[in-house]
Design an enzyme around this catalytic site. Structure first.
Site, PDB file in Angstrom:
ATOM      1  N   ASP A  13       0.756  -1.238  -0.006  1.00  0.00           N
ATOM      2  CA  ASP A  13      -0.123   0.079   0.017  1.00  0.00           C
ATOM      3  C   ASP A  13       0.769   1.159  -0.014  1.00  0.00           C
ATOM      4  O   ASP A  13       0.392   2.359   0.553  1.00  0.00           O
ATOM      5  CB  ASP A  13      -0.973  -0.069   1.251  1.00  0.00           C
ATOM      6  CG  ASP A  13      -1.912  -1.110   1.076  1.00  0.00           C
ATOM      7  OD1 ASP A  13      -1.816  -1.947   0.097  1.00  0.00           O
ATOM      8  OD2 ASP A  13      -2.900  -1.325   2.015  1.00  0.00           O
ATOM      9  N   LYS A  96      -6.822  -4.858  -3.441  1.00  0.00           N
ATOM     10  CA  LYS A  96      -7.497  -5.346  -2.188  1.00  0.00           C
ATOM     11  C   LYS A  96      -8.539  -4.348  -1.713  1.00  0.00           C
ATOM     12  O   LYS A  96      -8.353  -3.236  -1.970  1.00  0.00           O
ATOM     13  CB  LYS A  96      -6.630  -5.891  -1.199  1.00  0.00           C
ATOM     14  CG  LYS A  96      -5.758  -4.652  -0.505  1.00  0.00           C
ATOM     15  CD  LYS A  96      -4.681  -5.195   0.302  1.00  0.00           C
ATOM     16  CE  LYS A  96      -4.016  -4.209   1.140  1.00  0.00           C
ATOM     17  NZ  LYS A  96      -4.808  -3.294   1.800  1.00  0.00           N
ATOM     18  N   CYS A 141      -1.846  -2.696   7.527  1.00  0.00           N
ATOM     19  CA  CYS A 141      -1.774  -3.655   6.490  1.00  0.00           C
ATOM     20  C   CYS A 141      -0.529  -4.305   6.156  1.00  0.00           C
ATOM     21  O   CYS A 141      -0.553  -5.533   5.969  1.00  0.00           O
ATOM     22  CB  CYS A 141      -2.093  -3.021   5.001  1.00  0.00           C
ATOM     23  SG  CYS A 141      -3.952  -2.460   4.932  1.00  0.00           S
TER      24      CYS A 141
HETATM   25  C1  VGL Z   1      -4.783   0.677   5.512  1.00  0.00           C
HETATM   26  C2  VGL Z   1      -6.428   1.575   6.688  1.00  0.00           C
HETATM   27  C3  VGL Z   1      -7.343   1.495   5.800  1.00  0.00           C
HETATM   28  C4  VGL Z   1      -3.046   0.286   5.363  1.00  0.00           C
HETATM   29  C5  VGL Z   1      -5.580   0.534   4.284  1.00  0.00           C
HETATM   30  O1  VGL Z   1      -2.788   0.265   4.268  1.00  0.00           O
HETATM   31  O2  VGL Z   1      -2.630   0.091   6.391  1.00  0.00           O
HETATM   32  N1  VGL Z   1      -5.290   1.214   6.536  1.00  0.00           N
HETATM   33  N2  VGL Z   1      -6.940   0.991   4.587  1.00  0.00           N
END
Ligand code: VGL
Ligand code: ZN
Length: 190
Positions: A13, A96, A141
């Site tokens: 991410d 995702k 994540c």
């Molecule tokens: C994430 C919160 C919501 C992350 C993704 O990548 O850690 N955290 N969506």
């Protein structure tokens, strides 16, 4: 030494919305990019980027009584990888959180623990036995992805300086990972 030919690098991410100025900015998120770009030049079997990729009305957003402000909406700038991430080494992208009614912190499984993203099958098909994980956010994540990698039987490394968390103290997240079998090794170990 880690056999990189049987290893995949997983970039979790690393997207504009998780960087300073983004909708769900992780403090110092941009500080990982030099280390990440360096790691990505190493001779891994695969370099896999996960991408949080939500519909506009995703269940994780506050307007739907979820915990997060709207972020990483599919097709928007916030969901893009930053220009400072060197894209050339990335061999695969796993999206995702793509379904409206369930979220996915882990790169392997949605939070319902029933829906797979396909990452495990991809790694198996590539003959990968070890994974090296970095990215954002360490305490969500990255942690969920590393724990699932362990459970799926991969020898799992996390690169602490190539991660940042939403919470101020990274120590507790790292300690928890180590207790569950994740190995912590800094950039020069690969
Ligand atoms: C994430 C919160 C919501 C992350 C993704 O990548 O850690 N955290 N969506
Ligand atoms: Zn998200």
């Amino acid at each position: 030494m880690i056999d990189l030919s049987r290893s995949a690098l997983i970039l979790v991410d690393i997207q504009n919305d998780f960087l300073p100025g983004g909708a769900l900015a992780v403090p110092e998120g941009d500080c990982i990019l030099d280390a990440v770009n360096m790691l990505a030049t190493r001779p891994f079997r695969a370099v896999i980027a996960t991408q949080d990729w939500h519909p506009e009305n995703h269940c994780s957003f506050t307007a739907q009584s979820g915990p997060w402000p709207p972020h990483c909406v599919a097709g928007t700038h916030g969901a893009d990888f930053p220009e400072t991430l060197t894209p050339a080494p990335v061999t695969h992208i796993i999206r995702k959180g793509v379904l409206q009614d369930r979220d996915s912190y882990s790169g392997f499984l949605d939070n319902d623990r029933a829906t797979s993203t396909g990452l495990d099958g991809l790694l198996r098909g590539l003959g990968v036995e070890q994974v090296v994980i970095c990215g954002l956010a360490l305490d969500y994540c990255v942690a969920a992805t590393a724990l699932d990698a362990c459970h799926y039987g991969y020898c799992t490394y996390v690169v602490p300086e190539a991660c940042r968390g939403i919470a101020a103290d990274p120590g507790s997240a790292l300690e928890k990972l180590e207790k569950q079998g994740v190995l912590l090794k800094s950039v020069d170990a690969y």
